[in-house]
Design an enzyme around this catalytic site. Structure first.
Site, PDB file in Angstrom:
ATOM      1  N   ASP A  17      -7.218   2.278   0.767  1.00  0.00           N
ATOM      2  CA  ASP A  17      -7.665   3.518   1.431  1.00  0.00           C
ATOM      3  C   ASP A  17      -7.534   4.664   0.527  1.00  0.00           C
ATOM      4  O   ASP A  17      -6.964   5.871   0.756  1.00  0.00           O
ATOM      5  CB  ASP A  17      -6.310   3.702   2.568  1.00  0.00           C
ATOM      6  CG  ASP A  17      -6.239   2.687   3.434  1.00  0.00           C
ATOM      7  OD1 ASP A  17      -7.366   2.153   3.653  1.00  0.00           O
ATOM      8  OD2 ASP A  17      -4.854   2.226   3.748  1.00  0.00           O
ATOM      9  N   LYS A  20     -12.708   4.795  -1.450  1.00  0.00           N
ATOM     10  CA  LYS A  20     -13.531   4.138  -2.548  1.00  0.00           C
ATOM     11  C   LYS A  20     -15.078   4.491  -1.634  1.00  0.00           C
ATOM     12  O   LYS A  20     -15.978   4.365  -2.234  1.00  0.00           O
ATOM     13  CB  LYS A  20     -13.302   2.489  -2.519  1.00  0.00           C
ATOM     14  CG  LYS A  20     -12.151   2.403  -3.481  1.00  0.00           C
ATOM     15  CD  LYS A  20     -11.892   0.977  -3.138  1.00  0.00           C
ATOM     16  CE  LYS A  20     -11.287   0.326  -1.965  1.00  0.00           C
ATOM     17  NZ  LYS A  20     -10.142   0.857  -1.493  1.00  0.00           N
ATOM     18  N   GLY A  44     -11.800  -0.777   5.604  1.00  0.00           N
ATOM     19  CA  GLY A  44     -12.580   0.122   6.335  1.00  0.00           C
ATOM     20  C   GLY A  44     -13.065   1.290   5.508  1.00  0.00           C
ATOM     21  O   GLY A  44     -12.144   2.010   5.154  1.00  0.00           O
ATOM     22  N   HIS A  45     -14.215   1.321   5.208  1.00  0.00           N
ATOM     23  CA  HIS A  45     -14.851   2.364   4.363  1.00  0.00           C
ATOM     24  C   HIS A  45     -15.463   3.397   5.000  1.00  0.00           C
ATOM     25  O   HIS A  45     -16.269   3.313   5.758  1.00  0.00           O
ATOM     26  CB  HIS A  45     -15.573   1.849   3.027  1.00  0.00           C
ATOM     27  CG  HIS A  45     -14.892   0.712   2.105  1.00  0.00           C
ATOM     28  ND1 HIS A  45     -15.615  -0.075   1.266  1.00  0.00           N
ATOM     29  CD2 HIS A  45     -13.663   0.587   2.018  1.00  0.00           C
ATOM     30  CE1 HIS A  45     -14.817  -0.658   0.632  1.00  0.00           C
ATOM     31  NE2 HIS A  45     -13.687  -0.222   1.038  1.00  0.00           N
TER      32      HIS A  45
HETATM   33  P1  IMP Z   1      -4.830  -8.809   5.107  1.00  0.00           P
HETATM   34  O1  IMP Z   1      -5.734  -8.287   4.047  1.00  0.00           O
HETATM   35  O2  IMP Z   1      -5.518  -8.451   6.526  1.00  0.00           O
HETATM   36  O3  IMP Z   1      -4.642 -10.162   5.034  1.00  0.00           O
HETATM   37  O4  IMP Z   1      -3.751  -7.616   4.976  1.00  0.00           O
HETATM   38  C1  IMP Z   1      -2.647  -8.073   3.790  1.00  0.00           C
HETATM   39  C2  IMP Z   1      -1.958  -6.735   3.424  1.00  0.00           C
HETATM   40  O5  IMP Z   1      -3.197  -5.582   2.886  1.00  0.00           O
HETATM   41  C3  IMP Z   1      -1.590  -5.946   4.474  1.00  0.00           C
HETATM   42  O6  IMP Z   1      -0.653  -5.056   4.314  1.00  0.00           O
HETATM   43  C4  IMP Z   1      -2.785  -5.035   4.884  1.00  0.00           C
HETATM   44  O7  IMP Z   1      -2.341  -3.597   5.592  1.00  0.00           O
HETATM   45  C5  IMP Z   1      -3.542  -4.622   3.585  1.00  0.00           C
HETATM   46  N1  IMP Z   1      -4.625  -4.131   3.754  1.00  0.00           N
HETATM   47  C6  IMP Z   1      -6.017  -4.930   3.825  1.00  0.00           C
HETATM   48  N2  IMP Z   1      -6.980  -4.580   3.822  1.00  0.00           N
HETATM   49  C7  IMP Z   1      -6.630  -3.173   3.626  1.00  0.00           C
HETATM   50  C8  IMP Z   1      -7.410  -2.029   3.361  1.00  0.00           C
HETATM   51  O8  IMP Z   1      -8.692  -2.020   3.463  1.00  0.00           O
HETATM   52  N3  IMP Z   1      -6.817  -0.800   3.437  1.00  0.00           N
HETATM   53  C9  IMP Z   1      -5.341  -0.773   3.185  1.00  0.00           C
HETATM   54  N4  IMP Z   1      -4.645  -1.940   3.210  1.00  0.00           N
HETATM   55  C10 IMP Z   1      -5.162  -3.074   3.532  1.00  0.00           C
END
Ligand code: IMP
Length: 429
Positions: A17, A20, A44-45
């Site tokens: 976040d 990017k 989520g870009h």
């Molecule tokens: P997962 O990637 O859904 O398995 O989540 C693992 C961890 O990465 C969790 O703490 C999510 O909140 C974090 N996370 C995954 N994708 C993002 C992102 O795009 N932005 C911020 N945190 C993320």
């Protein structure tokens, strides 16, 4: 706006976040190809074009520039249904996509059962990770377990069905163990996802050779990371991480190019720190300040809508990010969010639970959750910066703050973003 070099990686240096999407969108103006190298629809870009907001989950942020080719590398876990939802919604909003998107034949498919497993595992877990529920962990588990399904498998119906049948048996057993069991809709969801196979195959490519040939022909390539350094499977705050390597070296393995063709690595850092999901955030604000900055910076997850925890800039982490990613430059985002603050703090070191002081980001996540940051205090600038377009027009205290970030992170600041619009970026130097 040109970074130095023809092949540039853009990587997050905190917990994701960092902005990017905006940085890639701006740099994409001067690129020919933009390629994602890891992650999936957990990202989520957010990109603003004029008054329009786009939230991209899988398609690279370069897509909003006409004519740029956008690739999804072999390192991504591709959720076919979500991918085509995103594709169709971009097309419906007038983005011309014909011939512009390529998907690696070697990319893993993220299938509906991965999402069920992710959600069931999170609800059953005692130590929750706070995942996005998008199936990321289970999809990478299947990849490492050599039982995944890749884009290329869609070309052979028999092989595909054998792998899927084996997977379904395994998944149903696991869901039973987790007490989830609700697999009634799984067959339907699988048919829907695999029904998009032919459409996906029409976009299949070999990203490594395609990028290598483009570079040899003098074209420019951006490699777009998702999540951030502190969420890297090896280098992040394990186990509170995502299941892929988010750091710059993965840009080579995740697209199929050699690491020696990468010329530059731009690290994106927010002017403060945020985190969503479980796990330590050493520089977390106290409650009132946390709320104030969350509101000022609209710090809510672009994928899940969850409120992000907010904190002071942590140079112990960003210095580590500079080392592990080999940063050649920094893009500092959301500086304008700090415009009204009276005082700013930067963590320069951590006091460890045993009383020692370290400037290194610890490997031990339990220790990290118990460190006390050593802060340096800087005066705020109390002036709006969102209209500023040249470094010399920034308030003096804002420049002092950026200089200190640069010095402590050990990478030169090359861009400063002061708002969501494309024009709200200050090139430095
Ligand atoms: P997962 O990637 O859904 O398995 O989540 C693992 C961890 O990465 C969790 O703490 C999510 O909140 C974090 N996370 C995954 N994708 C993002 C992102 O795009 N932005 C911020 N945190 C993320």
């Amino acid at each position: 706006m040109r970074p130095k070099g023809s092949c540039v990686v853009v990587v997050g240096c905190q917990w994701g976040d960092e902005g990017k999407g905006k940085v890639v969108d701006v740099l994409a103006e001067d690129a020919d190809i933009v390629a994602r190298y890891q992650g999936g629809a957990n990202a989520g870009h957010t990109v603003h074009v004029g008054d329009d907001e786009f939230i991209l989950h899988q398609i690279p942020s370069g897509i909003l520039h006409d004519g740029k080719r956008c690739l999804l590398g072999n390192g991504v876990v591709l959720d076919i249904e979500q991918f085509f939802e995103e594709y169709d919604s971009l097309a419906a909003r007038g983005v011309a996509l014909e011939g512009r998107i390529g998907v690696s034949r070697r990319a893993q498919l993220l299938l509906p059962y991965h999402k069920l497993l992710d959600q069931a595992a999170e609800s059953a877990a005692i130590e929750k990770i706070g995942t996005t529920g998008r199936g990321i962990g289970p999809a990478y588990e299947d990849k490492a377990g050599r039982r995944g399904v890749r884009v290329v498998d869609l070309t052979d119906a028999d092989r595909l069905h054998a792998r899927i049948a084996a997977a379904k048996e395994r998944v149903c057993r696991r869901l039973d163990e987790l007490g989830a069991g609700a697999t009634r809709t799984l067959d339907e969801a699988m048919d829907k996802a695999l029904g998009l196979g032919t459409r996906l195959l029409a976009l299949a490519t070999d990203t490594g050779p395609e990028i290598t040939e483009a570079l040899a022909g003098g074209r420019r390539v951006l490699l777009e990371g998702a999540q951030g350094t502190a969420l890297d499977l090896d280098h992040g705050t394990y186990p509170f991480v995502t299941s892929s390597n988010t750091t710059a070296a993965a840009a080579a393995t995740g697209t199929g190019i050699g690491p020696t063709v990468i010329d530059a690595v731009v690290g994106v850092v927010k002017a403060y720190t945020t985190r969503v999901g479980e796990g330590p955030l050493p520089t977390a604000f106290e409650a009132g300040m946390d709320e104030r900055v969350r509101e000022l910076g609209s710090e809510f997850g672009a994928t899940t809508g969850r409120p992000r925890r907010c904190g002071w800039f942590d140079s112990v982490l960003t210095r580590f990010a500079a080392q592990v990613n080999g940063l050649t430059g920094l893009a500092v985002t959301k500086l304008d969010v700090l415009d009204t603050l009276e005082e700013l703090r930067i963590a320069t070191a951590y006091r460890m639970p045993d009383g020692s002081v370290t400037e290194r980001f610890p490997a031990d996540t339990l220790s990290l959750s118990r460190v006390e940051p050593v802060y340096e205090s800087l005066p705020g600038w109390r002036t709006g910066t969102s209209q500023v377009r040249r470094l010399e027009d920034l308030p003096r205290n804002a420049r002092v703050y950026l200089d200190r970030i640069e010095e402590l992170t050990t990478a030169p600041v090359e861009w400063v973003s002061v708002g969501t619009k494309r024009s709200q970026i200050i090139p430095v130097g």
